[in-house]
Design a protein around this motif. Structure first.
Motif, short mmCIF file in Angstrom:
data_model
loop_
_atom_site.label_atom_id
_atom_site.label_comp_id
_atom_site.label_asym_id
_atom_site.label_seq_id
_atom_site.Cartn_x
_atom_site.Cartn_y
_atom_site.Cartn_z
N VAL A 27 0.84 -1.20 0.00
CA VAL A 27 0.00 0.00 0.00
C VAL A 27 0.88 1.26 0.00
O VAL A 27 0.68 2.18 -0.79
N HIS A 28 1.88 1.25 0.86
CA HIS A 28 2.76 2.42 0.97
C HIS A 28 3.62 2.56 -0.29
O HIS A 28 3.76 3.65 -0.86
N GLY A 29 4.17 1.41 -0.73
CA GLY A 29 5.05 1.44 -1.90
C GLY A 29 4.35 1.92 -3.15
O GLY A 29 4.94 2.56 -4.02
N ALA A 30 3.06 1.61 -3.26
CA ALA A 30 2.29 2.02 -4.45
C ALA A 30 1.78 3.45 -4.29
O ALA A 30 1.13 3.97 -5.20
N GLY A 31 2.06 4.05 -3.14
CA GLY A 31 1.64 5.44 -2.93
C GLY A 31 0.13 5.60 -2.87
O GLY A 31 -0.40 6.63 -3.28
N LEU A 32 -0.56 4.58 -2.36
CA LEU A 32 -2.03 4.65 -2.32
C LEU A 32 -2.48 5.68 -1.30
O LEU A 32 -1.81 5.93 -0.29
N THR A 33 -3.64 6.26 -1.58
CA THR A 33 -4.23 7.23 -0.65
C THR A 33 -5.74 6.99 -0.65
O THR A 33 -6.26 6.26 -1.52
N GLY A 34 -6.44 7.60 0.26
CA GLY A 34 -7.91 7.60 0.23
C GLY A 34 -8.49 6.23 0.53
O GLY A 34 -8.34 5.71 1.64
N GLU A 35 -9.15 5.65 -0.48
CA GLU A 35 -9.91 4.41 -0.26
C GLU A 35 -9.34 3.23 -1.06
O GLU A 35 -8.87 3.42 -2.19
N VAL A 36 -9.44 2.06 -0.47
CA VAL A 36 -9.05 0.83 -1.17
C VAL A 36 -10.24 -0.13 -1.12
O VAL A 36 -10.76 -0.41 -0.03
#
Ligand SMILES: Cc1ncc(COP(=O)(O)O)c(C=O)c1O
Length: 411
Positions: A84-93
């Motif tokens: 999650v962090h490595g892909a730079g995700l934000t907001g909602e999954v």
């Protein structure tokens, strides 16, 4: 031989087993090989930080997953966080609720919001249509779960991901060695995560891995799992310590060597359970074979209380009194757990329906025909006398044996 309800340990009869049978008991390994690897690591003095055993383990895992890169980690929960962090995700999954809490926890621990979408009632995995309906402007990824090793519908989810420009990830904690349409779990998403927890078909005591074909992403995850060492270019900064130790890799490699035999044993056990429990009203052994290639590490029965005359929880307590420690994978479903009870999501009728019924039974190398025959005898007795069983269960105060919390060897 148990032929009457009074024979059940729950109602005072002798327990079917004098040792506990557990879901997730570690599978047999060749201990001499483990000790030899541990000796090698101790002699070399290289105990962590990407030693030779971890490197070999990563290579073997990548091969099994049909991808070029594997980064071994200390567990799968942290591996999910790295993803999650490595892909730079934000907001909602977007993810299914029919999963272990770790899938949602990993996302929310990083300050993102898990958004639960319903499952396909036939497969138990994320329904692409429901996932599409859950997409908002805040959505940053789809995270499917290969429930019980059943690979998600990769094409349907890929289509949704592409239509919305989202990455597609999978929690493959259950799915080492599983495949659909000739494509191994691990190669279906942009990146996936395996678990090598002690309860899994392959274990490293504790362990996990992020697998991917994307060299750049793998390098970023590798850096992030080692305090961010060597991170360069755009992308998330920081880092953590999520490295796998050489001791864990020694176990992982030894367990991997045993894996083909474990799968044969699991498959045989699954077939034996199906034969024992064939044609019982309201009781169905979940079939995995129609959902691709499976490692069969989970034998799950689904109980339709109305037809069977007893609820899943009644059978769970009856079996526990016989010293058979079952697990309701996954009940409560994630959205029914406290941190997520008030979360925003569409109705999840298929998830709730399935969560209400499922019960995982012991399998693996510590279980054989004789155990399955005796477990089958108990379940058949319950199924023959469903309504009487329920009436008598309700009239029986819980015994101390039943009230004892499940011991910490499984979860
Ligand atoms: C679906 C799923 N995801 C994630 C995890 C977390 O794995 P770990 O215990 O290696 O952190 C589990 C563990 O059982 C799991 O079942």
């Amino acid at each position: 031989m148990k032929s009457d309800l009074a024979d059940l340990a729950f109602f005072g009869g002798p327990a079917a087993f004098d040792r506990p049978l557990l879901v997730g008991r570690p599978n047999r390994i060749d201990r001499a090989k483990l000790y030899e690897r541990l000796d090698r690591a101790l002699d070399s003095g290289w105990l962590s930080n990407g030693g030779p055993l971890v490197q070999e383990f990563e290579q073997r895992v990548a091969e099994l997953a049909g991808v070029r890169h594997a980064v071994a980690t200390c567990n799968a929960t942290v591996a999910l966080q790295l993803l999650v962090h490595g892909a730079g995700l934000t907001g909602e999954v977007i993810m299914p609720s029919m999963t272990f809490a770790a899938t949602a926890h990993a996302v929310s621990w990083l300050g993102l919001t898990p958004v639960f979408a319903d499952i396909d009632p036939h497969t138990g995995t994320l329904d692409p249509e429901r996932a599409a309906a859950a997409v908002t402007s805040r959505t940053s990824a789809l995270l499917g779960v290969h429930l019980w090793g059943r690979p998600c519908a990769p094409d349907g989810l890929r289509k949704v991901a592409d239509e919305h420009g989202l990455p597609l990830f999978f929690d493959a904690a259950h799915a080492l060695g599983c495949a659909v349409d000739g494509r191994p779990a691990g190669s279906l998403g942009d990146a996936e995560v395996f678990s090598f927890h002690a309860t899994k078909a392959v274990n490293a005591f504790e362990g996990g891995a992020v697998v991917t074909d994307d060299a750049e992403f793998a390098a970023r995850v590798r850096a992030l799992h080692n305090f961010g060492a060597g991170l360069s270019g755009a992308g998330p900064a920081g880092g953590t310590n999520a490295k796998m130790s050489e001791a864990a890799a020694a176990m992982g490699l030894t367990s991997l060597e045993a894996f083909p035999e474990v799968v044969v044993c699991n498959r045989r056990n699954h077939a034996a359970y199906r034969a024992e429990l064939a044609d019982l009203p309201g009781v169905r052994v979940a079939d995995h074979d129609s959902h691709g290639i499976n490692n069969h590490q989970y034998v799950v029965i689904e109980i339709d209380a109305e037809t069977a005359g007893f609820h899943r929880d009644v059978l769970r307590d009856v079996l526990l009194a016989e010293h058979v420690h079952t697990r309701a994978y996954f009940s409560p479903a994630c959205h029914q757990l406290e941190p997520y009870r008030r979360s925003r999501h569409a109705p999840l009728p298929h998830t709730e329906h399935m969560a209400e019924r499922v019960l995982a039974l012991p399998t693996g190398t510590s279980v054989g025909d004789d155990e399955i025959r005796r477990i089958g005898e108990v379940i058949r007795l319950c199924a023959r006398q469903g309504p009487d069983l329920t009436a008598r269960y309700r009239a029986t105060p819980p015994s101390p044996a039943v009230a004892t919390p499940t011991i910490g060897r499984t979860r």
